[in-house]
Design a protein around this motif. Sequence first.
Motif, short mmCIF file in Angstrom:
data_model
loop_
_atom_site.label_atom_id
_atom_site.label_comp_id
_atom_site.label_asym_id
_atom_site.label_seq_id
_atom_site.Cartn_x
_atom_site.Cartn_y
_atom_site.Cartn_z
N ASN A 45 0.85 -1.18 0.00
CA ASN A 45 0.00 0.00 0.00
C ASN A 45 0.88 1.23 0.00
OD1 ASN A 45 -1.45 2.29 1.54
ND2 ASN A 45 -3.14 0.91 1.05
N GLU A 46 0.68 2.12 -0.97
CA GLU A 46 1.55 3.29 -1.10
C GLU A 46 1.51 4.18 0.15
OE1 GLU A 46 2.12 7.32 -3.84
OE2 GLU A 46 0.60 5.83 -4.38
N THR A 47 0.33 4.42 0.68
CA THR A 47 0.20 5.28 1.86
C THR A 47 0.95 4.70 3.04
OG1 THR A 47 -1.93 6.12 1.11
CG2 THR A 47 -1.41 6.38 3.45
N TRP A 48 0.85 3.38 3.24
CA TRP A 48 1.56 2.75 4.34
C TRP A 48 3.07 2.97 4.21
CZ3 TRP A 48 -1.15 -2.73 4.21
CH2 TRP A 48 -2.51 -2.57 4.56
N ASN A 49 3.59 2.86 2.99
CA ASN A 49 5.02 3.08 2.76
C ASN A 49 5.42 4.51 3.09
OD1 ASN A 49 6.74 0.80 1.17
ND2 ASN A 49 4.56 0.55 0.75
N ARG A 50 4.65 5.46 2.58
CA ARG A 50 4.99 6.86 2.80
C ARG A 50 4.82 7.26 4.26
NH1 ARG A 50 5.86 9.48 -2.06
NH2 ARG A 50 4.91 8.54 -3.91
N GLU A 51 3.93 6.60 4.98
CA GLU A 51 3.76 6.89 6.41
C GLU A 51 5.02 6.61 7.20
OE1 GLU A 51 0.32 4.70 7.60
OE2 GLU A 51 -1.05 6.38 7.20
N ALA A 52 5.89 5.74 6.68
CA ALA A 52 7.15 5.47 7.36
C ALA A 52 7.99 6.74 7.48
CB ALA A 52 7.93 4.39 6.61
N VAL A 53 7.90 7.60 6.48
CA VAL A 53 8.61 8.89 6.52
C VAL A 53 8.05 9.75 7.64
CG1 VAL A 53 9.14 11.00 5.25
CG2 VAL A 53 9.12 8.80 4.06
#
Length: 222
Positions: A40-48
Amino acid sequence: ELVYPEYYTSQNFHGIKEGYLTSGAAITYDPVTKHALPPNETWNREAVIKAVTGSPRRILDLGCGTGSTTIMLKQAFPLAEVVGLDLSPQMLTMSEYKAQQAELDIKWVHGLAEATKFSDDQFEVVTASLLLHETPPAISQQVLQEAYRLLKPGGQMIILDGHQKILRNTTWLSDIFEEPYIQEYAANSTDAWMGKAGFNQVLTEDVWWTNQLTTGVKSSSK
């Protein structure tokens, strides 16, 4: 006064002729990226977002593309001045449209990530999401050196990008997404680049199975 570098104008990115300097690239970038950031793209970006410590007052997102991470940073830190910088005016147009739809006040800057023209020590946090694998290694290192210059002492650098170890063993990915520099990126070490740029407390962690998050801190003593 901006001159587009040869590494940017001479390559196709994501199968788009003339790369990111086209309206087609700006329109197709988000749909393509969804497939590049499983599950999931949002999950990946939430790491930032989760990697940010404290309450920064100024945040710079280098190579912001269509502003997906930039927008999430502004939503997470509404009191901060958030700046998104990219080399493509078409991508920045899409960024501004998305920010307006979300009713967010974000500053968008057209410029080079490796030579931003900002003054020294301007930001508490500098981020780069999916940027380094799209530049030659020499430019990637210049980007990190520039980020170090821009950060205030004690400031954070946060990088989300492809997992270098995984990419070394999955060369077919570069053929699918047409990433001209991704194998050179995979053959290198972001940790080593960060250390060379002067960052301390460098740490790289897995983000799902295809990506990695690298963080580092600028020394608090000049």
